[in-house]
Enzyme design. Structure first.
Site, PDB file in Angstrom:
ATOM      1  N   GLY A  13      23.533  64.055 -57.815  1.00 58.51           N
ATOM      2  CA  GLY A  13      23.948  65.225 -58.682  1.00 58.51           C
ATOM      3  C   GLY A  13      23.638  66.167 -57.361  1.00 58.51           C
ATOM      4  N   GLY A  14      23.428  67.488 -58.335  1.00 55.11           N
ATOM      5  CA  GLY A  14      22.786  69.009 -57.673  1.00 55.11           C
ATOM      6  C   GLY A  14      21.833  68.802 -58.057  1.00 55.11           C
ATOM      7  N   VAL A  18      19.547  59.512 -58.803  1.00 51.64           N
ATOM      8  CA  VAL A  18      19.007  58.053 -59.767  1.00 51.64           C
ATOM      9  C   VAL A  18      19.247  57.204 -58.646  1.00 51.64           C
ATOM     10  CG1 VAL A  18      18.606  57.310 -61.554  1.00 51.64           C
ATOM     11  CG2 VAL A  18      19.222  60.104 -61.893  1.00 51.64           C
ATOM     12  N   LYS A  33      14.484  58.341 -60.424  1.00 54.76           N
ATOM     13  CA  LYS A  33      14.814  59.969 -60.363  1.00 54.76           C
ATOM     14  C   LYS A  33      14.409  60.891 -58.763  1.00 54.76           C
ATOM     15  CE  LYS A  33      16.440  64.220 -62.296  1.00 54.76           C
ATOM     16  NZ  LYS A  33      16.783  64.966 -63.609  1.00 54.76           N
ATOM     17  N   ASP A 127      20.897  71.300 -71.928  1.00 53.22           N
ATOM     18  CA  ASP A 127      21.898  70.814 -71.544  1.00 53.22           C
ATOM     19  C   ASP A 127      21.987  69.331 -71.892  1.00 53.22           C
ATOM     20  OD1 ASP A 127      23.886  70.716 -68.835  1.00 53.22           O
ATOM     21  OD2 ASP A 127      22.558  69.755 -68.284  1.00 53.22           O
TER      22      ASP A 127
END
Length: 742
Positions: A13-14, A18, A33, A127
């Site tokens: 992702g941004g 992972v 990660k 989040d």
């Protein structure tokens, strides 16, 4: 990263990527990660990555993904975390859509318990979204990704994922646990409906909706509307103050609405939904055969017996030539762990991958065991290693320079057989009625390194629950293709079924899943509960249909009358197992005095076939028309003839009102019955009829005719004129008046 072998990438992702990795010292699977290079170069992102590590260290809870190690080098930064063998809630929603209320409540409760642990530590996640909720194969869930988490009421800037951000987050106000409660309720709404409560194409519109738009409560089940309304309140003061408060509220609402065992049913539903994605679970894909899922769970458990923490003052380890720094995680209050983490770099046994947080071979009780590597080989190649030492802590001893020749009387043992790979495929479950047997078929392929005995255990599952288990023995070859089949018990009609294979020696669990074929729906009951006819023309029938499944059922209704008129309606029923429908038909003419019949049938047919019901139509009295046919007068005596037509022979009343100068001068009422056509003549004598005055009659019926009353009027001769029909008395008076004038 030193000490870890990357197996494959799990996602990106941004913020980074992972990977699934193997901790080489223990053989345990972990998730690593990595912060992306682009974000690592931006101010603040590296500090955020360190912050996530610190926060996760402080959150040791079964509902939060556990942190094992944080490593930072000149080439990158990474967090080593617990591997959760499951799927994201986002994947479940993409695959299945709405989860249903009990499953939605169960997944919400699981991740809320993780949020609760964070809130108790003074941490706000900021989040919470479906991508950060991980659902395991047993239906339990864990909370992940604290990448933008902050201390509650601490300084902050707007952060999070816009569709889930609370109104106060949009304007940069200090986050609070109520902000997480808002996001969790948005996710709950999405689980219930398949979509978020607020959707817009641009950020400004989305912000406006979150801050001002009404909550679409009518889209969620009525029992949980209060939960949604409180959780999505625009004012954070009106929301539950923390995740713990929302959990208590949730338990009370769920138990009242769905019973005491709602959570068990919800987890079973989540397990069934996750089973459809089991092939994509990290450990269910192709992986090294010598490591298993159960090993990962067993080996990593010792590190969660005590609270882990970031070791202050001993966090930096430097390897000669490597430039590697790492945060070592030790048991709280364990000086041994800290001293081991800070061991000097001159010792070849020291590695950031062998910190007490990730190497089960190093016991905090013997911190000195790794400080000095073994300097000489053991006396004999067969001598066992000291239990105070570990492969991870010290390099293996070199073999003796001159190994003795093997003795013919003591042959070298053959290497143990290992399972190199196992695969499940060929799943087949023939379709059938609900009462028919359900036998699942499949094949299991096993590849081994030798011909010694291997035990194969095969489990047959339906919607995540084990229905049957078989154990087979394989030997004499290095590749086996075994056909397996078993009765699954009561036939499932929805969800997924599968076969899971495991071996001894172990190679992990290998699963194959397939959709359950839908069962054809059978009608179990059919009844016509009511039949009525309104206004002698419109018939309505109420029909109840029950079925053993939600599949399509056709309901056919036929209306008929003795005069030959018929009407038919065909209705499709699906999505439930019980239906009540009202069918109607308007006859072109009244069916007074007749029997109207209604026949209901279904496809597939009900056990008793079609059902017929009839009702006699007893029409009320009705007047078709009323007309004044003739009006005449002789002197002051007036005569009227009226025609009345009725719809049936029932009794009606005819009232004649005699008029003089527009006002009623007298009435007569006549009762009519026994026929459908009447002619009535009535006479009325006026007290006097002045010259030039209107007179007449109005005929009305009860019940009224469609056109209302019928009226006919005439006028006497004007004063000063002579007419043949003038009242003699009035004429005499008029003549006398004329004589007197002369």
């Amino acid at each position: 990263m030193p000490g870890y072998a990357v197996v494959r990438e799990l996602g990106a992702g941004g913020g980074g990527r992972v990977v699934l990795a193997l901790h080489e010292a223990s053989g345990s699977h972990v998730a690593v990660k990595y912060l992306s290079d682009a974000l690592r170069a931006e101010p603040g992102f590296l500090e955020r990555f360190r912050q996530e590590a610190r926060l996760l260290v402080e959150l040791e809870d079964p509902h939060v993904v556990q942190l094992y190690e944080y490593v930072e080098t000149g080439h990158g930064a990474a967090i080593v975390m617990e591997l959760v063998n499951g799927a994201t809630l986002r994947a479940l929603l993409n695959e299945h859509g709405p989860t249903g209320p009990e499953a939605a409540l169960a997944v919400l409760k699981g991740s809320l318990l993780g949020l609760s642990a964070a809130h108790e530590s003074g941490v706000v996640h900021r989040d919470y979204k479906p991508e950060n909720v991980l659902v395991q194969g047993d239906g339990t869930s864990k909370l992940a990704d604290f990448g933008v988490a902050v201390r509650a009421e601490g300084p902050t800037s707007p952060a999070g994922t816009p569709p889930y951000m609370a109104p106060e987050q949009w304007i940069g106000l200090a986050p609070s646990p109520a902000s997480d409660v808002y996001a969790a309720t948005v996710v709950f709404f999405e689980c219930l409906t398949g979509h978020r409560p607020y959707r817009a194409d641009d950020g400004a519109a989305l912000r406006h909706q979150h801050q001002t738009a009404a909550i679409p409560l009518d889209e969620v089940p009525e029992p949980v509307r209060g939960l949604v309304e409180r959780g999505l309140a625009k004012d954070p003061a009106l929301r539950p103050a923390s995740a713990a408060v929302l959990v208590a509220d949730l338990d009370e609402v769920a138990t009242a609405a769905y019973g005491a065992d709602w959570e068990e049913r919800g987890r079973r539903k989540l397990a069934a939904l996750a089973a459809a994605l089991a092939a994509a679970f990290p450990l269910n894909r192709q992986e090294p055969a010598e490591f298993s899922t159960s090993l990962a769970r067993t080996v990593l458990r010792p590190f969660r017996r005590t609270r882990v923490r970031l070791v202050a003052g001993a966090a930096l380890l430097v390897l000669a030539g490597g430039g590697v720094s790492a945060y070592a995680l030790g048991a709280a209050g364990s000086g041994g762990s800290a001293s081991h983490a800070a061991a000097p770099p001159t010792s070849p046994a020291v590695s950031p991958a062998v910190s007490p947080a990730v190497s089960p071979a190093v016991s905090p009780a013997t911190p000195s065991a790794t400080a000095t590597p073994q300097q000489s080989p053991p006396d004999s190649p067969s001598a066992p290693a000291s239990p105070a030492r570990s492969e991870a802590a010290a390099p293996p001893s070199p073999p003796p320079a001159h190994s003795p020749s093997p003795s013919p009387s003591h042959p070298k043992p053959s290497p143990a057989t290992k399972v190199l790979a196992a695969q499940v495929g060929g799943l087949s479950l023939p379709a059938g009625a609900r009462t028919s047997p359900a036998v699942g078929h499949g094949t299991v392929t096993v590849t081994t390194s030798g011909t010694a005995k291997v035990t194969l255990t095969v489990r047959f599952t339906v919607n995540g629950a084990v229905r049957a288990t078989e154990t087979l023995t394989l030997k004499g070859a290095t590749r086996y293709t075994q056909a397996v089949s078993h009765d699954l018990g009561a036939r499932p009609c929805s969800g997924t079924w599968g076969i899971t294979a495991s071996t001894d020696p172990g190679s992990g669990a290998h699963a194959g899943t397939a959709a359950v074929p839908a069962c054809p729906t059978a009608v179990t009951g059919l009844d016509v509960t009511a039949l009525t006819v309104t206004g002698a023309k419109t018939a309505a029938a109420t029909v109840r249909v029950t079925a053993d499944g939600p599949g399509l059922v056709r309901l056919i209704g036929e209306f008929s009358a003795p005069n030959g008129t018929t009407g038919r309606q065909d209705v499709g029923l699906s999505g439930k197992t019980s239906y009540t429908r009202t069918l109607s038909f308007a006859f072109p003419q009244r069916v007074c005095g007749q029997k109207v019949a209604f026949t209901a049938s279904t496809d597939p047919a009900a056990p008793g076939g079609a059902v017929t019901r009839s009702v006699a139509v007893d029409c009320p009295a009705a007047v078709t028309s009323v007309t004044v046919k003739r009006l005449a007068r002789t002197g002051t005596a007036a005569t009227a003839t009226v025609a009345v037509v009725t719809a049936n022979a029932k009794q009606v009343r005819l009232t004649l009102t005699w008029l003089l100068a527009g006002k009623a001068a007298g009435t007569r009422t006549v009762t009519l019955s026994g026929k459908t056509s009447y002619t009535v003549t009535q006479t009325f004598t006026y007290p006097r009829l002045p010259c030039g005055t209107a007179w007449g009659v109005r005929a009305a019926t009860v019940p009224a005719a469609p056109g209302g009353a019928s009226t006919l009027t005439k006028k006497t001769a004007a004063c000063g004129t002579t007419a043949l029909d003038t009242n003699p008395r009035l004429f005499h008076d008029f003549s006398t008046l004329r004589l007197r004038r002369h």
